[in-house]
Scaffold this motif. Sequence first.
Motif, PDB file in Angstrom:
ATOM      1  N   GLY A 172       3.028   2.164  -3.198  1.00 13.57           N
ATOM      2  CA  GLY A 172       2.258   2.685  -4.329  1.00 13.57           C
ATOM      3  C   GLY A 172       1.783   4.117  -4.161  1.00 13.57           C
ATOM      4  O   GLY A 172       1.312   4.741  -5.116  1.00 13.57           O
TER       5      GLY A 172
ATOM      6  N   SER B  76      -2.739  -1.425  -7.382  1.00  9.18           N
ATOM      7  CA  SER B  76      -3.018  -0.157  -8.056  1.00  9.18           C
ATOM      8  C   SER B  76      -3.644  -0.364  -9.435  1.00  9.18           C
ATOM      9  O   SER B  76      -3.948   0.604 -10.124  1.00  9.18           O
TER      10      SER B  76
ATOM     11  N   SER C 251       4.152   5.956  -6.570  1.00  7.99           N
ATOM     12  CA  SER C 251       3.123   6.641  -7.352  1.00  7.99           C
ATOM     13  C   SER C 251       2.542   5.758  -8.454  1.00  7.99           C
ATOM     14  O   SER C 251       2.739   6.006  -9.642  1.00  7.99           O
ATOM     15  N   LEU C 252       1.805   4.708  -8.054  1.00  4.95           N
ATOM     16  CA  LEU C 252       1.275   3.753  -9.037  1.00  4.95           C
ATOM     17  C   LEU C 252      -0.232   3.923  -9.196  1.00  4.95           C
ATOM     18  O   LEU C 252      -0.942   4.172  -8.225  1.00  4.95           O
ATOM     19  N   CYS C 253      -0.704   3.728 -10.432  1.00  2.00           N
ATOM     20  CA  CYS C 253      -2.149   3.774 -10.649  1.00  2.00           C
ATOM     21  C   CYS C 253      -2.506   2.931 -11.863  1.00  2.00           C
ATOM     22  O   CYS C 253      -1.646   2.353 -12.516  1.00  2.00           O
ATOM     23  N   LEU C 254      -3.813   2.888 -12.196  1.00  2.00           N
ATOM     24  CA  LEU C 254      -4.238   1.954 -13.233  1.00  2.00           C
ATOM     25  C   LEU C 254      -3.838   2.382 -14.638  1.00  2.00           C
ATOM     26  O   LEU C 254      -3.961   1.597 -15.578  1.00  2.00           O
TER      27      LEU C 254
ATOM     28  N   SER D 273      -2.158  -1.603 -12.135  1.00  2.00           N
ATOM     29  CA  SER D 273      -1.223  -1.295 -13.230  1.00  2.00           C
ATOM     30  C   SER D 273      -0.965  -2.537 -14.080  1.00  2.00           C
ATOM     31  O   SER D 273      -0.999  -3.663 -13.572  1.00  2.00           O
TER      32      SER D 273
ATOM     33  N   ASP E 115      -0.773   3.028 -15.288  1.00  2.36           N
ATOM     34  CA  ASP E 115       0.661   2.705 -15.405  1.00  2.36           C
ATOM     35  C   ASP E 115       0.908   1.356 -16.054  1.00  2.36           C
ATOM     36  O   ASP E 115       0.127   0.423 -15.900  1.00  2.36           O
TER      37      ASP E 115
ATOM     38  N   ILE F 203       0.849  -1.210   0.000  1.00  2.00           N
ATOM     39  CA  ILE F 203       0.000   0.000   0.000  1.00  2.00           C
ATOM     40  C   ILE F 203       0.879   1.252   0.000  1.00  2.00           C
ATOM     41  O   ILE F 203       0.679   2.170  -0.792  1.00  2.00           O
TER      42      ILE F 203
ATOM     43  N   ALA G 254       2.283  -4.191  -5.155  1.00  2.00           N
ATOM     44  CA  ALA G 254       1.850  -2.791  -5.216  1.00  2.00           C
ATOM     45  C   ALA G 254       1.187  -2.508  -6.562  1.00  2.00           C
ATOM     46  O   ALA G 254       0.199  -1.776  -6.651  1.00  2.00           O
TER      47      ALA G 254
END
Length: 541
Positions: A210, A244, A216-219, A246, A221, A207, A240
Amino acid sequence: MLGQMMQFPLLVPKLLEHGARVFPRQEIISYLPDQTIHRYTYADLYKRSKMLSHALSEKLGIARGDMVGTFAWNHYQHLELYFGIPGAGAICHTINVRLSTSQTEFIINNAEDRCLFVDASLVHLIEPIAAALPSVKHYILLNAPAGFQCRLPGFIHYEDLISGSPEDGEWGCTDENEACAMCYTSGTTGLPKGVLYSHRSTCLHAIMVGLPNYGSLCLADRLLVIVPQFHVMAWGIPYAGILSGSALIMPSCLLQPEAIVRMIQEQNVNKASGVPTIWQGVYAYLKKNEIRNLSLKEFLIGGATAPPNLIDHFQKDFGIEVIHAWGMTETSPVGTISKLHTHHQSLSDLEKLKLRSMQGQTLPFTEIRIMTEQGEIAPWDGKTVGEIQIRGAWIIGSYFKTTVEDSFTKDGWFRTGDVGYLNEEGFLLITDRAKDLIKSGGEWISSVALEVTLMSHPLIREAAVIAIPDEIWTERPLAAIIWKDKEQTAEADEIRGFLSGSFAKYQLPDQFIFLREIPKTSVGKFDKKRMRQLYAEGNLK
Ligand code: AMP
């Protein structure tokens, strides 16, 4: 008074369950050792991890708390093992495929792995020791073509193992404090030691890594997972990343700069993670081939000091942000990450680079302090150096099966063995490993500071500095150097002159040796123990 909220355990398979429920169509793309590309989705990963967890308990008799070894590259089946093994209540023990046979044998026996999942391309490394692995009752081959033959006793194919098992049902784990995975330290200071991660520590690490101020991970990526899955669980990036939403691009053993750049281009990769050696190679390849406009926007670098000029050149030449992180097998691994704050934007380029080259700040729920030689906690002043000590929600509490004297302080902090300082804002700078410091005539010389400066020389590709015994001074520094281009070199005096701008005279190396290769550990770091040994034998050349 206790809070009145539900006790809902943080379990690793639940993390995948969330990913598959919310982002079922997100992609996982594996470049396999045989050069083929395999694609599927989070929904497939979930189904097959479930099948695996059933197969482990129902077909192989794996029970809660059993160790299950993996000896494999980064790919989709290895991800299934990351979730299916803890999903069966067992422990996913990832084994470094680059260790010596005797270390591999030691680790498997120490862990008492009940079964071993082995990539077909790595079978030859296990065959010679299989007779000495009494705990291993089953060998399961990954990525083996039909008709593949080998000498592993009673081997079965992965697809045969999972085929026919249910795609649903309950997971076999319930307690967040139980172990879900285990990695061994790389053993540069003695025998490798096991570090047992819990479901809870792994979920919390995933958690935090990310979060926007860190990985800094998101969908949106697309992550290239270069760090091997056998090296501290690929720095937790698979967990992670899935949390997220990714896309994950898994390179298996295809780790040459050309292959990495091809994957970035073909899969529109925008984020990645890897050790400095990998990125040095990628940088040289991009420059040489004049490749521009990559989709890659940023990457995490760690495992060893990132040379500031590498950080600078990636930014200036390719607009790619290099994010420096520090950690250890014992810290899951992420301990600190260096990201600039808004108020840093007004600093000069040089000052910004200085901050970005530091190892950075802690994540939530971990704390760092510096303990001086005098046993005092150092102030955050950007100069008082001491041992880095850490505690937190994903920091080791004790080693597997062994008590290591002096690893923990009486008041409960883990002693990292790294040396450094914190600046006024709590940014960490690692100045050395305690055992790599050079003590010359009673004064300390930092091998890391010398290496970082040497690697900023335009002709030098890699530099490693070690202490060599000296009758008068006790120890003196020796610098081993690899040129970027063997046609363009310099004399030792010129390099000494280059260093003298930044170092006192007594800190300058007495000897420079020019090598074709610097010995590296199984995870790609300078192997200083080996270098010192080779030097003692007269073989460091
Ligand atoms: P490992 O357990 O193999 O991941 O090795 C951990 C050690 O690698 C640390 O104790 C440090 O000595 C070194 N290390 C990891 N990341 C960095 C970094 N960013 N800068 C300097 N040293 C690092």
